[in-house]
Design a protein around this motif. Structure first.
Motif, PDB file in Angstrom:
ATOM      1  N   ALA A   1     -47.474   8.175 -26.854  1.00 10.99           N
ATOM      2  CA  ALA A   1     -46.639   7.371 -27.324  1.00 10.99           C
ATOM      3  C   ALA A   1     -46.786   7.429 -28.891  1.00 10.99           C
ATOM      4  N   ALA A   2     -47.807   7.628 -29.482  1.00 10.31           N
ATOM      5  CA  ALA A   2     -47.795   7.872 -30.760  1.00 10.31           C
ATOM      6  C   ALA A   2     -47.283   9.307 -31.171  1.00 10.31           C
ATOM      7  N   ARG A   3     -47.554  10.101 -30.630  1.00 12.68           N
ATOM      8  CA  ARG A   3     -46.937  11.732 -30.602  1.00 12.68           C
ATOM      9  C   ARG A   3     -45.467  11.645 -30.728  1.00 12.68           C
ATOM     10  N   ALA A   4     -44.855  10.687 -29.686  1.00  9.35           N
ATOM     11  CA  ALA A   4     -43.355  10.656 -29.725  1.00  9.35           C
ATOM     12  C   ALA A   4     -42.845  10.043 -30.821  1.00  9.35           C
ATOM     13  N   ALA A   5     -43.461   8.955 -31.349  1.00  9.68           N
ATOM     14  CA  ALA A   5     -43.020   7.979 -32.465  1.00  9.68           C
ATOM     15  C   ALA A   5     -42.952   8.874 -33.741  1.00  9.68           C
ATOM     16  N   LEU A   6     -43.874   9.686 -33.790  1.00  6.09           N
ATOM     17  CA  LEU A   6     -43.867  10.658 -35.064  1.00  6.09           C
ATOM     18  C   LEU A   6     -42.789  11.666 -34.889  1.00  6.09           C
ATOM     19  N   ARG A   7     -42.671  12.431 -33.587  1.00  6.80           N
ATOM     20  CA  ARG A   7     -41.792  13.405 -33.527  1.00  6.80           C
ATOM     21  C   ARG A   7     -40.457  12.973 -33.745  1.00  6.80           C
ATOM     22  N   VAL A   8     -39.970  11.536 -33.479  1.00 10.97           N
ATOM     23  CA  VAL A   8     -38.508  11.048 -33.573  1.00 10.97           C
ATOM     24  C   VAL A   8     -38.285  10.584 -34.935  1.00 10.97           C
ATOM     25  N   GLY A   9     -39.338  10.648 -35.665  1.00 15.21           N
ATOM     26  CA  GLY A   9     -38.945  10.335 -37.090  1.00 15.21           C
ATOM     27  C   GLY A   9     -39.562   9.431 -37.718  1.00 15.21           C
ATOM     28  N   ALA A  10     -40.525   8.572 -37.281  1.00 18.30           N
ATOM     29  CA  ALA A  10     -41.176   7.585 -37.997  1.00 18.30           C
ATOM     30  C   ALA A  10     -41.997   8.198 -39.125  1.00 18.30           C
ATOM     31  N   GLY A  11     -41.940   7.702 -40.152  1.00 18.08           N
ATOM     32  CA  GLY A  11     -42.544   8.363 -41.444  1.00 18.08           C
ATOM     33  C   GLY A  11     -44.074   8.464 -41.147  1.00 18.08           C
ATOM     34  N   LEU A  12     -44.677   7.485 -40.679  1.00 20.38           N
ATOM     35  CA  LEU A  12     -46.224   7.492 -40.543  1.00 20.38           C
ATOM     36  C   LEU A  12     -46.497   6.863 -39.155  1.00 20.38           C
ATOM     37  N   VAL A  13     -47.623   7.280 -38.408  1.00 13.88           N
ATOM     38  CA  VAL A  13     -47.818   6.463 -37.028  1.00 13.88           C
ATOM     39  C   VAL A  13     -49.518   6.407 -37.178  1.00 13.88           C
ATOM     40  N   THR A  14     -50.022   5.086 -36.851  1.00 13.21           N
ATOM     41  CA  THR A  14     -51.362   5.018 -36.473  1.00 13.21           C
ATOM     42  C   THR A  14     -51.589   4.530 -35.175  1.00 13.21           C
ATOM     43  N   VAL A  15     -52.590   5.236 -34.769  1.00 11.18           N
ATOM     44  CA  VAL A  15     -53.133   4.649 -33.350  1.00 11.18           C
ATOM     45  C   VAL A  15     -54.476   3.584 -33.707  1.00 11.18           C
ATOM     46  N   VAL A  16     -54.277   2.364 -33.265  1.00 11.54           N
ATOM     47  CA  VAL A  16     -55.298   1.372 -33.654  1.00 11.54           C
ATOM     48  C   VAL A  16     -56.136   1.115 -32.014  1.00 11.54           C
ATOM     49  N   CYS A  17     -57.479   1.485 -32.227  1.00 11.59           N
ATOM     50  CA  CYS A  17     -58.145   1.358 -31.068  1.00 11.59           C
ATOM     51  C   CYS A  17     -59.503   0.995 -31.219  1.00 11.59           C
ATOM     52  N   PRO A  18     -60.236   0.329 -30.046  1.00 14.05           N
ATOM     53  CA  PRO A  18     -61.649  -0.107 -30.158  1.00 14.05           C
ATOM     54  C   PRO A  18     -62.578   1.020 -30.878  1.00 14.05           C
ATOM     55  N   VAL A  19     -63.580   0.455 -31.615  1.00 13.71           N
ATOM     56  CA  VAL A  19     -64.383   1.138 -32.499  1.00 13.71           C
ATOM     57  C   VAL A  19     -65.129   2.284 -31.277  1.00 13.71           C
ATOM     58  N   ALA A  20     -65.315   1.704 -30.190  1.00 21.27           N
ATOM     59  CA  ALA A  20     -65.995   2.762 -29.173  1.00 21.27           C
ATOM     60  C   ALA A  20     -65.196   3.941 -28.688  1.00 21.27           C
ATOM     61  N   ALA A  21     -63.692   3.969 -28.805  1.00 19.19           N
ATOM     62  CA  ALA A  21     -62.859   4.916 -28.578  1.00 19.19           C
ATOM     63  C   ALA A  21     -62.504   5.746 -29.721  1.00 19.19           C
ATOM     64  N   LEU A  22     -62.952   5.669 -30.951  1.00 24.43           N
ATOM     65  CA  LEU A  22     -62.675   6.311 -32.010  1.00 24.43           C
ATOM     66  C   LEU A  22     -62.908   7.844 -31.933  1.00 24.43           C
ATOM     67  N   ALA A  23     -64.160   8.112 -31.287  1.00 18.09           N
ATOM     68  CA  ALA A  23     -64.267   9.791 -31.387  1.00 18.09           C
ATOM     69  C   ALA A  23     -63.416  10.291 -30.416  1.00 18.09           C
ATOM     70  N   GLU A  24     -63.204   9.907 -29.010  1.00 13.92           N
ATOM     71  CA  GLU A  24     -62.211  10.415 -28.165  1.00 13.92           C
ATOM     72  C   GLU A  24     -60.938  10.441 -28.794  1.00 13.92           C
ATOM     73  N   ASN A  25     -60.364   9.456 -29.482  1.00  8.83           N
ATOM     74  CA  ASN A  25     -59.016   9.784 -30.095  1.00  8.83           C
ATOM     75  C   ASN A  25     -58.947  10.652 -31.150  1.00  8.83           C
ATOM     76  N   ALA A  26     -60.029  10.436 -32.113  1.00  3.73           N
ATOM     77  CA  ALA A  26     -60.236  11.335 -33.197  1.00  3.73           C
ATOM     78  C   ALA A  26     -59.996  12.757 -32.917  1.00  3.73           C
ATOM     79  N   ALA A  27     -60.619  13.297 -31.711  1.00  3.70           N
ATOM     80  CA  ALA A  27     -60.631  14.694 -31.227  1.00  3.70           C
ATOM     81  C   ALA A  27     -59.274  15.053 -30.840  1.00  3.70           C
TER      82      ALA A  27
END
Length: 290
Positions: A48-74
């Protein structure tokens, strides 16, 4: 007697909604926040985040639980990432006035935590798309969700999610007692916001009764959309367009049209990750210069 639903088509009006001004800055096109689930459940939010950025949103942030930070950062680069430890952290993130749209549901889970997260996000009074788990979490008490919705929300149910929120309308539709357009119009009126009812014939209805159809059958067929994650991409497209400032019904209708066109541009073998990457070819075909 309400007028028939309009068919969404590409053309100058749609192109103008998507165009960017040469002198514009990224902050002119909004900031979409996508709420993600815990470890092992972040893929849908990342789509969803990739799509939001590709369709032209200026910035996109994924907010996740701290335990999922490493997975998403990769897996994220241009999409930003923030970790939250609890509801207080989430409320703090939502207080940022630069956030212009929210995407809730993909991979979020359906427990009490999701109910609390959705309630907090809706209380922030930002443009918001609710998909997947953000809808299913309220299956036992849809009125609780409807009471919190506002006019800048878009609900994006597929058939099963529509049945959970609007069981009487789904029954009427399945029995042939009402059309999909009529059912979606009634759902939008009940929810008090825009409803995008997904399918090969996607119907978008605003709370005031206006309705549009994005058809992916016949000459515009896109059977490759029947793949895991394509709905998450659609939710992200809606969120990105909401972030850019489009009205909810315009964001929903434009996203539905782009979703089909991206699938048609890519063709057989499509998986959900391909949809955002197919958008530049769609934009060029529309004649977009910026």
């Amino acid at each position: 007697m309400k007028s028939e639903a309009r068919v969404i088509e590409g053309g100058p009006a749609l192109r103008d909604r998507l165009a960017k001004r040469p002198e514009a800055h990224k902050y002119d096109y909004g900031h979409a926040l996508v709420l993600a689930g815990g470890p092992g459940r972040g893929g849908a939010a990342r789509l969803a985040a990739r799509a939001a950025l590709r369709v032209g949103a200026g910035l996109v942030t994924v907010v996740c639980p701290v335990a999922a930070l490493a997975e998403n950062a990769a897996r994220l680069d241009a999409v930003m990432l923030r970790g939250v430890a609890d509801m207080d952290d989430l409320v703090e993130e939502l207080a940022d006035p630069r956030i212009t749209a929210l995407c809730l549901g993909p991979g979020l889970g359906t427990g009490d935590e999701t109910l609390a997260q959705v309630t907090a996000c809706l209380g922030a009074e930002r443009a918001c798309v609710l998909d997947a788990d953000a809808l299913t979490a309220f299956a036992d008490a849809p009125e609780t969700l409807f009471a919190q919705l506002h006019e800048d929300c878009v609900l994006t149910p597929h058939g099963g999610e529509f049945r959970r929120l609007f069981p009487d309308l789904a029954a009427g539709l399945e029995a042939g007692a009402m059309s999909k357009v009529a059912a979606t119009r009634e759902a939008a009126a009940r929810a008090g916001c825009t409803v995008l009812f997904k399918g090969a014939e996607t119907v978008i209805a605003a709370a005031d009764g206006r309705a549009w159809i994005s058809d992916a059958r016949g000459d515009r067929g896109a059977p490759w959309l029947a793949t895991a994650g394509s709905g998450d991409v659609l939710a992200g497209l809606v969120a990105g367009l909401l972030a850019r400032g489009l009205a909810p019904h315009e964001a929903a209708g434009t996203a539905a049209w782009l979703h089909v066109e991206a699938a048609r541009a890519f063709g057989p073998g499509l998986i959900a990750e391909d949809l955002p990457e197919a958008l530049p070819a769609v934009f060029r075909a529309l004649g977009l210069q910026g």
